[in-house]
Scaffold this motif. Structure first.
Motif, PDB file in Angstrom:
ATOM      1  N   ASN A  37       0.826  -1.208   0.000  1.00  0.00           N
ATOM      2  CA  ASN A  37       0.000   0.000   0.000  1.00  0.00           C
ATOM      3  C   ASN A  37       0.861   1.258   0.000  1.00  0.00           C
ATOM      4  O   ASN A  37       0.542   2.235  -0.674  1.00  0.00           O
ATOM      5  N   ASP A  38       1.963   1.249   0.750  1.00  0.00           N
ATOM      6  CA  ASP A  38       2.879   2.393   0.756  1.00  0.00           C
ATOM      7  C   ASP A  38       3.465   2.625  -0.640  1.00  0.00           C
ATOM      8  O   ASP A  38       3.582   3.763  -1.099  1.00  0.00           O
ATOM      9  N   GLU A  39       3.837   1.525  -1.330  1.00  0.00           N
ATOM     10  CA  GLU A  39       4.377   1.637  -2.685  1.00  0.00           C
ATOM     11  C   GLU A  39       3.331   2.234  -3.637  1.00  0.00           C
ATOM     12  O   GLU A  39       3.650   3.124  -4.425  1.00  0.00           O
ATOM     13  N   LEU A  40       2.114   1.731  -3.541  1.00  0.00           N
ATOM     14  CA  LEU A  40       1.045   2.250  -4.404  1.00  0.00           C
ATOM     15  C   LEU A  40       0.765   3.718  -4.116  1.00  0.00           C
ATOM     16  O   LEU A  40       0.590   4.514  -5.035  1.00  0.00           O
ATOM     17  N   ARG A  41       0.736   4.081  -2.834  1.00  0.00           N
ATOM     18  CA  ARG A  41       0.489   5.469  -2.440  1.00  0.00           C
ATOM     19  C   ARG A  41       1.588   6.379  -2.992  1.00  0.00           C
ATOM     20  O   ARG A  41       1.308   7.477  -3.478  1.00  0.00           O
ATOM     21  N   SER A  42       2.846   5.912  -2.940  1.00  0.00           N
ATOM     22  CA  SER A  42       3.959   6.729  -3.438  1.00  0.00           C
ATOM     23  C   SER A  42       3.882   6.925  -4.958  1.00  0.00           C
ATOM     24  O   SER A  42       4.466   7.864  -5.490  1.00  0.00           O
ATOM     25  N   GLN A  43       3.155   6.037  -5.634  1.00  0.00           N
ATOM     26  CA  GLN A  43       2.961   6.157  -7.081  1.00  0.00           C
ATOM     27  C   GLN A  43       1.724   6.990  -7.421  1.00  0.00           C
ATOM     28  O   GLN A  43       1.361   7.137  -8.586  1.00  0.00           O
ATOM     29  N   GLY A  44       1.057   7.497  -6.385  1.00  0.00           N
ATOM     30  CA  GLY A  44      -0.082   8.373  -6.600  1.00  0.00           C
ATOM     31  C   GLY A  44      -1.444   7.698  -6.580  1.00  0.00           C
ATOM     32  O   GLY A  44      -2.453   8.334  -6.858  1.00  0.00           O
ATOM     33  N   GLY A  50      -5.439  -2.769   4.376  1.00  0.00           N
ATOM     34  CA  GLY A  50      -5.776  -4.183   4.440  1.00  0.00           C
ATOM     35  C   GLY A  50      -6.159  -4.811   3.114  1.00  0.00           C
ATOM     36  O   GLY A  50      -6.524  -5.982   3.072  1.00  0.00           O
ATOM     37  N   ARG A  51      -6.058  -4.049   2.028  1.00  0.00           N
ATOM     38  CA  ARG A  51      -6.396  -4.571   0.701  1.00  0.00           C
ATOM     39  C   ARG A  51      -5.451  -3.999  -0.343  1.00  0.00           C
ATOM     40  O   ARG A  51      -5.060  -2.849  -0.257  1.00  0.00           O
ATOM     41  N   VAL A  52      -5.117  -4.823  -1.309  1.00  0.00           N
ATOM     42  CA  VAL A  52      -4.367  -4.342  -2.472  1.00  0.00           C
ATOM     43  C   VAL A  52      -5.009  -4.953  -3.713  1.00  0.00           C
ATOM     44  O   VAL A  52      -5.614  -6.029  -3.641  1.00  0.00           O
ATOM     45  N   PRO A  53      -4.881  -4.290  -4.841  1.00  0.00           N
ATOM     46  CA  PRO A  53      -5.427  -4.862  -6.072  1.00  0.00           C
ATOM     47  C   PRO A  53      -4.799  -6.227  -6.369  1.00  0.00           C
ATOM     48  O   PRO A  53      -3.586  -6.414  -6.222  1.00  0.00           O
ATOM     49  N   ARG A  60       3.637  -8.273  -8.183  1.00  0.00           N
ATOM     50  CA  ARG A  60       4.679  -8.028  -7.174  1.00  0.00           C
ATOM     51  C   ARG A  60       5.310  -9.316  -6.667  1.00  0.00           C
ATOM     52  O   ARG A  60       6.519  -9.397  -6.465  1.00  0.00           O
ATOM     53  N   PHE A  61       4.511 -10.345  -6.461  1.00  0.00           N
ATOM     54  CA  PHE A  61       5.032 -11.586  -5.888  1.00  0.00           C
ATOM     55  C   PHE A  61       5.376 -12.656  -6.905  1.00  0.00           C
ATOM     56  O   PHE A  61       6.287 -13.442  -6.688  1.00  0.00           O
ATOM     57  N   PHE A  62       4.645 -12.703  -7.987  1.00  0.00           N
ATOM     58  CA  PHE A  62       4.830 -13.805  -8.916  1.00  0.00           C
ATOM     59  C   PHE A  62       5.308 -13.361 -10.291  1.00  0.00           C
ATOM     60  O   PHE A  62       5.492 -14.194 -11.177  1.00  0.00           O
ATOM     61  N   GLY A  63       5.467 -12.046 -10.497  1.00  0.00           N
ATOM     62  CA  GLY A  63       5.963 -11.533 -11.759  1.00  0.00           C
ATOM     63  C   GLY A  63       5.032 -11.754 -12.934  1.00  0.00           C
ATOM     64  O   GLY A  63       5.460 -11.834 -14.064  1.00  0.00           O
TER      65      GLY A  63
END
Length: 69
Positions: A37-44, A50-53, A60-63
């Motif tokens: 979530n922090d990474e997504l927020r930093s991208q705007g 508690g949720r991510v797309p 992110r995990f499986f490429g």
């Protein structure tokens, strides 16, 4: 189950999914969720705690969708 709940399940991944798929503890799952979530927020992007797309989680995990040469 109503339409909104179905859409939510199709679009987002929650902590329990991380725990089950990655075989990790709840504490680690929450830490990873926060990091994503922090990474997504930093991208705007707007985020929901508690949720991510689902697509972002898989990338992110499986490429998924990323070819390496």
């Amino acid at each position: 189950m109503n339409k909104t709940k179905n859409l939510n399940r199709d679009v987002f991944v929650r902590v329990d999914t991380l725990m089950n798929e990655l075989k990790i503890s709840k504490a680690l799952a929450y830490r990873l969720m926060k990091e994503m979530n922090d990474e997504l927020r930093s991208q705007g992007y707007l985020t929901i705690s508690g949720r991510v797309p689902k697509a972002y989680y898989h990338a992110r995990f499986f490429g998924m969708g990323v070819e390496k040469s």
